[in-house]
Scaffold this motif. Structure first.
Motif, mmCIF file in Angstrom:
data_model
loop_
_atom_site.group_PDB
_atom_site.id
_atom_site.type_symbol
_atom_site.label_atom_id
_atom_site.label_comp_id
_atom_site.label_asym_id
_atom_site.label_seq_id
_atom_site.Cartn_x
_atom_site.Cartn_y
_atom_site.Cartn_z
ATOM 1 N N CYS A 107 -12.379 3.178 11.035
ATOM 2 C CA CYS A 107 -12.699 4.611 11.039
ATOM 3 C C CYS A 107 -12.920 5.085 9.599
ATOM 4 O O CYS A 107 -13.874 5.822 9.326
ATOM 5 C CB CYS A 107 -11.562 5.380 11.716
ATOM 6 N N ALA A 108 -12.045 4.649 8.685
ATOM 7 C CA ALA A 108 -12.178 5.074 7.277
ATOM 8 C C ALA A 108 -13.502 4.586 6.696
ATOM 9 O O ALA A 108 -14.150 5.291 5.914
ATOM 10 C CB ALA A 108 -10.998 4.558 6.464
ATOM 11 N N TRP A 207 -11.504 2.222 2.064
ATOM 12 C CA TRP A 207 -11.268 1.906 3.484
ATOM 13 C C TRP A 207 -10.716 0.499 3.679
ATOM 14 O O TRP A 207 -10.045 0.215 4.678
ATOM 15 C CB TRP A 207 -12.553 2.094 4.304
ATOM 16 N N ARG A 208 -10.992 -0.417 2.739
ATOM 17 C CA ARG A 208 -10.501 -1.791 2.903
ATOM 18 C C ARG A 208 -8.982 -1.881 2.818
ATOM 19 O O ARG A 208 -8.380 -2.915 3.093
ATOM 20 C CB ARG A 208 -11.141 -2.700 1.851
ATOM 21 N N GLU B 228 -6.098 -6.367 -5.286
ATOM 22 C CA GLU B 228 -6.630 -6.735 -6.607
ATOM 23 C C GLU B 228 -7.441 -8.029 -6.507
ATOM 24 O O GLU B 228 -8.504 -8.157 -7.112
ATOM 25 C CB GLU B 228 -5.492 -6.886 -7.620
ATOM 26 N N GLU B 229 -6.922 -8.982 -5.732
ATOM 27 C CA GLU B 229 -7.656 -10.238 -5.510
ATOM 28 C C GLU B 229 -9.002 -9.944 -4.836
ATOM 29 O O GLU B 229 -10.037 -10.503 -5.225
ATOM 30 C CB GLU B 229 -6.803 -11.167 -4.626
ATOM 31 N N MET B 230 -8.973 -9.057 -3.859
ATOM 32 C CA MET B 230 -10.168 -8.688 -3.094
ATOM 33 C C MET B 230 -11.240 -8.050 -3.974
ATOM 34 O O MET B 230 -12.433 -8.339 -3.829
ATOM 35 C CB MET B 230 -9.738 -7.677 -2.015
#
Lengths: 259, 259, 259, 259
Positions: A107-108, A207-208, B228-230
């Motif tokens: 949703c975000a 959003w992640r 942070e890794e992402m």
């Protein structure tokens, strides 16, 4: 980035010194609530007063939801098989997924992608809902299988209103709710995932990180369930619903050509 | 307990109603800090003022400790291999264990077992330390490999003193520190695990919940590391220290008798 | 061992070359069965003919046991919540524990500790059973809650007999079975965990690898269950048995002193 | 499917009877190799002779690859922190992911989607490679960062050739290799993931089972690494590469408005 050296912007460790996002851990222990410290750790800066209140309310809202969520089943099940508290909680977190706690993220994502456009919120909502209906996609974060009116959504919006906390994402979410009602001819209210998605988007969270709010909030509940399993139940008790019918091949024999 | 029916004393779910330990979730969202809600969920009752303050300080204290803890390595590694945020956090929690966050549990167990005895704290400490030295067991929760003076322990005890928060377990821990210094001829100070162990014991928490405080506190830090890794690193980057020597059998051949 | 350099005796990797325990992977792919390769990887040497046969039979024996084991419930549950195949299998392996697959390890530990003694097997068994009865400990690896006669045990012993495969541990296990019957006045037969424990002990495997045989054997079954969930069921289906009664505190209010 | 009753077509359990895909477990223990039993469990039918050989070779091929894979780092790390063998192996399986073992699934998906079309393999390969180059997508399962010539691919294709085992998917994979060389002007050979993807596609396995072959094959290797960690290393040893620079905000103070 070279593989030879890590970089981190979260916490600086020196002998006798721990600074999180630049703030001394001792000072944090004196001055910050746990939810403020969480905001800081995730976001890199301290929350404003209204953000602090919204953060607190979000984290309290999802702390537990009884025995039915898949994450509780997994956590109790891992413990019941003879594993440690941390393995059991890990099993629970592993069972949070795209369809359990995942609607916040989805949703975000939609709210953040659409809120970036320059149009007015009302016309954005109209276009978004029309797109979804055309593509036959259900808007994530709206509707609930158990609660018609989810007390957590109601309260989250009450608090947002009391604080005058409202940004473009929250407005968009509410406009989408109106549009969905108009288009579908029945109410499909924002649920707690949708409400959290809107609020964290207005706080500037990517959003992640959507699932993160659910995970952080729910881990204490998972611990409580594992502890209840530990203190009130026997190992290897029947946790699954095994009223199961075998519908595979009937009994048969292995031909002599094998071995 | 029959296997046919579960029982739970944590959360009651009805249509449109969620009560945690008897309290309405909406009311909790209005009135409780996240750390108070955590106390309630784990303990079944609301914290007293000083318990609330100690709980907050404990949960803030362990929120992150940079990139070196094994739980951070696992969480980043699971994410870096192409998995979701919740799987990565689960991997992190799985890497909390008897020697990473486990000293809280072990120290609290000892403090709770000894504090039950009727003797004075000072003589209990003498006997306990003498027993440990005789059995060649290191007292868990004392000493630190990195910090000589751990700023988190210092602050936790400052807060305890400011609040006049001190019970038999905290006193015993401090008496053990004195005894260890006397017996070993060098200072082996209470570390943050030992301090948390003492405080939660005085709050009436079962030692078997020891790791829970570390898990709940650290999950936000794990999320921050995964994020942070992402956002800053490439997939499958070199996270391990693979300067590795093979010291197994030299090259050899499979005899023809196989297959 | 210095922390600066890892050592491994399992596999040597060079450019274009992979040697497992000294054997070229290509040669292994030509000449070894999968169970022989597993034996080699775990043990560091190739199996003898009878060991090879026993290893094969062990690994086939535990490949699946339907939907009731906790590991299947966890694996399906993690998948059903919206996670990947590998996360689901990990959830399943996490649910193998001291009371699910753990009896192999426990039984092998006892057999290995007692078989080391110089006495005759029959008198060892007598002493061991008498010790267990005195300490009120149930011998792990004996008796089964579902199968009176477990077809896997029967077959494992048939194969052992056919191969003339029998060492001190297997003899001890059988002597313990006789002693248990004599002492308890009813048959408490060796179950599949006990049979595996005896056989792997005679192959020279450390009891601490006990769970490994169950894990390696069962992972294909877990994969099959996750795949069945993936292809035949809807996400978030009801996997738990939630006929649940709330027996915690009745509805109550948060005092105004909070917040 | 009603939620009230599970269905399973994998294993039928009755008192004293275990039938996997219709075959008695005892008969399986007598007649099937472990890799045949795995084939049966996943596929629902016994392998043909050439399928049996290919299955064996696949499962042997990926049994271990030294200390560098992320799954080994996680498994050793979970164990080193003070957890059980099964938790450590679970941590390893959790670290298999889209970029570690995931290319089998991705490559098989592409091969299966394209092989369905009616065109000749050579023209399919041309179109596929041209599509990939246009979309700037790297073909999964081709090329390797370490091995220029992967001995496992070489052997897998040798065995396939010896058995005259070759179907449309294997042909398509080989045609893609040729096309990639022509289009890119340099060799980008099929790696072991691509070879496995082609072979399992010709065996009729769904691409969604792609990771399964890697998981099942690698679990014994993970067990060996955990056991090596258990028997040769100290707890909490330095497994990560922590040459780390902090590049976050400089030391700062929390404003007095907090608390």
């Amino acid at each position: 980035m070279s593989e030879d050296k890590w970089k981190t912007a979260i916490t600086e460790i020196k002998k006798g010194e721990i600074n999180v996002r630049g703030y001394d851990i001792g000072e944090m222990m004196d001055k910050l609530s746990f939810s403020d410290a969480i905001f800081l750790t995730l976001k890199g800066q301290l929350p404003e007063k209204d953000e602090s209140e919204m953060m607190r309310a979000i984290l309290v809202s999802s702390i537990d939801h009884g025995v039915t969520p898949p994450s509780v089943l997994s956590a109790r099940n891992v413990f019941s098989s003879g594993n440690s508290l941390n393995a059991a909680v890990a099993g629970g977190v592993l069972s949070i997924g795209d369809v359990h706690g995942g609607a916040i993220e989805k949703c975000a994502k939609i709210l953040q992608e659409w809120a970036k456009k320059s149009d007015e919120v009302a016309s954005l909502a109209k276009e978004l809902v029309s797109d979804l209906i055309y593509a036959k996609i259900r808007m994530p974060g709206f509707g609930h299988r158990l609660h018609e009116i989810d007390p957590r959504t109601v309260k989250l919006f009450q608090i947002a209103q009391r604080l005058n906390f409202s940004g473009r994402h929250l407005e968009l979410a509410q406009a989408v709710e109106t549009e969905l009602t108009n288009s579908l001819g029945k109410k499909l209210p924002i649920n707690v995932d949708g409400a959290i998605a809107a609020v964290i988007s207005d706080m500037g969270f990517d959003w992640r990180l959507g699932k993160a709010f659910f995970i952080i909030s729910r881990v204490p509940g998972l611990v409580a369930h594992v502890y209840e399993e530990m203190t009130r139940e026997k190992p290897m008790r029947k946790l699954g619903d095994w009223n199961c019918e075998y519908d595979g091949p009937a009994k048969r024999e292995i031909p002599d050509s094998y071995k």
